[in-house]
Design a protein around this motif. Structure first.
Motif, mmCIF file in Angstrom:
data_model
loop_
_atom_site.group_PDB
_atom_site.id
_atom_site.type_symbol
_atom_site.label_atom_id
_atom_site.label_comp_id
_atom_site.label_asym_id
_atom_site.label_seq_id
_atom_site.Cartn_x
_atom_site.Cartn_y
_atom_site.Cartn_z
ATOM 1 N N ARG A 85 -10.107 1.485 -10.282
ATOM 2 C CA ARG A 85 -9.071 1.313 -8.936
ATOM 3 C C ARG A 85 -8.391 2.622 -8.612
ATOM 4 N N CYS A 86 -8.004 3.579 -9.628
ATOM 5 C CA CYS A 86 -7.420 4.490 -9.626
ATOM 6 C C CYS A 86 -8.207 5.722 -8.329
ATOM 7 N N CYS A 89 -8.222 4.035 -4.964
ATOM 8 C CA CYS A 89 -6.892 4.185 -4.155
ATOM 9 C C CYS A 89 -6.639 5.733 -3.836
ATOM 10 N N CYS A 166 3.229 4.992 -11.149
ATOM 11 C CA CYS A 166 3.120 5.110 -10.178
ATOM 12 C C CYS A 166 3.314 4.898 -8.984
ATOM 13 N N CYS A 168 0.952 1.300 -7.662
ATOM 14 C CA CYS A 168 0.905 -0.409 -8.161
ATOM 15 C C CYS A 168 0.877 -1.071 -8.752
HETATM 16 S S1 SF4 Z 1 -1.500 3.483 -7.816
HETATM 17 FE FE1 SF4 Z 1 -1.467 4.474 -9.135
HETATM 18 S S2 SF4 Z 1 -2.691 3.807 -10.840
HETATM 19 FE FE2 SF4 Z 1 -2.094 2.261 -9.073
HETATM 20 S S3 SF4 Z 1 -4.588 2.521 -8.260
HETATM 21 FE FE3 SF4 Z 1 -3.370 4.368 -6.999
HETATM 22 S S4 SF4 Z 1 -3.398 5.904 -8.656
HETATM 23 FE FE4 SF4 Z 1 -3.756 4.223 -9.200
#
Ligand code: SF4
Length: 209
Positions: A85-86, A89, A166, A168
């Motif tokens: 996921r990160c 992102c 963070c 999400c």
């Molecule tokens: S917002 Fe932060 S925790 Fe969520 S996917 Fe992006 S980097 Fe990872």
């Protein structure tokens, strides 16, 4: 140098903007963060980024589309991969920073993500380098983390909203769920025990040589 500064939020831009200006570079801010949820939080961070840009008199652009559904389409399959996921992102935001910089005549781009002590710095650096080559624009690399406390101090002086997680919805749960925090503590303790056991075994082994 015409530099695009991707901004994850207002507070994280405080130190990088100060440092870049001290080095003779006038950055232009760009807010693109489909990873921030829910809507009220995304809206608040966008407004804070604008407020910051106004207070420090910096040119500023923003993608003002809230993209929860697009984020989930990418994040849910990515969850199946370690750190997926990160990685997704960072990839999404840094690719957009490179694309926007190239499309709008900037010489280079960077991101306030390189100020954060919580993000995966080396992974983001490799990702930004890849998109710089792909889009034919320079990646201006600077490790802004040494200015962590100074950035916090500036954000307080400017009375900026400071977010508690963070971005999400997954990170919001990780921040507030007692069960997840308990599980994390357990995992960290287990990792520490394993590390100490490995170190003790290595020391014993060395003693026999
Ligand atoms: S917002 Fe932060 S925790 Fe969520 S996917 Fe992006 S980097 Fe990872």
């Amino acid at each position: 140098m015409k530099l695009l500064l991707h901004m994850c939020c207002g507070p994280c831009a405080c130190y990088p903007v100060k440092k870049l200006r001290a080095d003779g570079i006038e950055p232009v801010g760009y807010f693109f963060n489909p990873n921030i949820h829910p809507y009220t939080e995304w809206d608040r961070r966008l407004k804070t980024a604008k407020e910051f840009a106004e207070k420090v008199k910096m040119e500023f652009y923003a993608d003002e589309n809230y993209r929860l559904r697009d984020f989930l389409k990418k994040a849910l399959p990515a969850e199946a991969l370690p750190n997926g996921r990160c990685t997704m992102c960072y990839t999404w935001r840094l690719e957009e920073a490179a694309r926007f910089a190239a499309a709008n005549g900037f010489d280079a781009f960077t991101s306030t993500l390189f100020y954060s002590i919580y993000q995966q710095h080396d992974l983001m650096k490799r990702t930004a380098e890849k998109f710089a080559a792909q889009y034919g624009v320079q990646f201006y690399y600077e490790d802004f983390r040494p200015g962590w406390q100074e950035g916090i101090d500036i954000s307080h002086e400017l009375e900026l909203y400071r977010q508690p997680y963070c971005g999400c919805i997954f990170s919001e749960e990780e921040r507030y769920s007692k069960a997840i925090r308990k599980q994390r503590r357990k995992e960290n303790k287990a990792k520490k025990r394993a590390r100490l056991a490995a170190e003790a075994a290595a020391a014993k082994e060395a003693g026999h040589e």
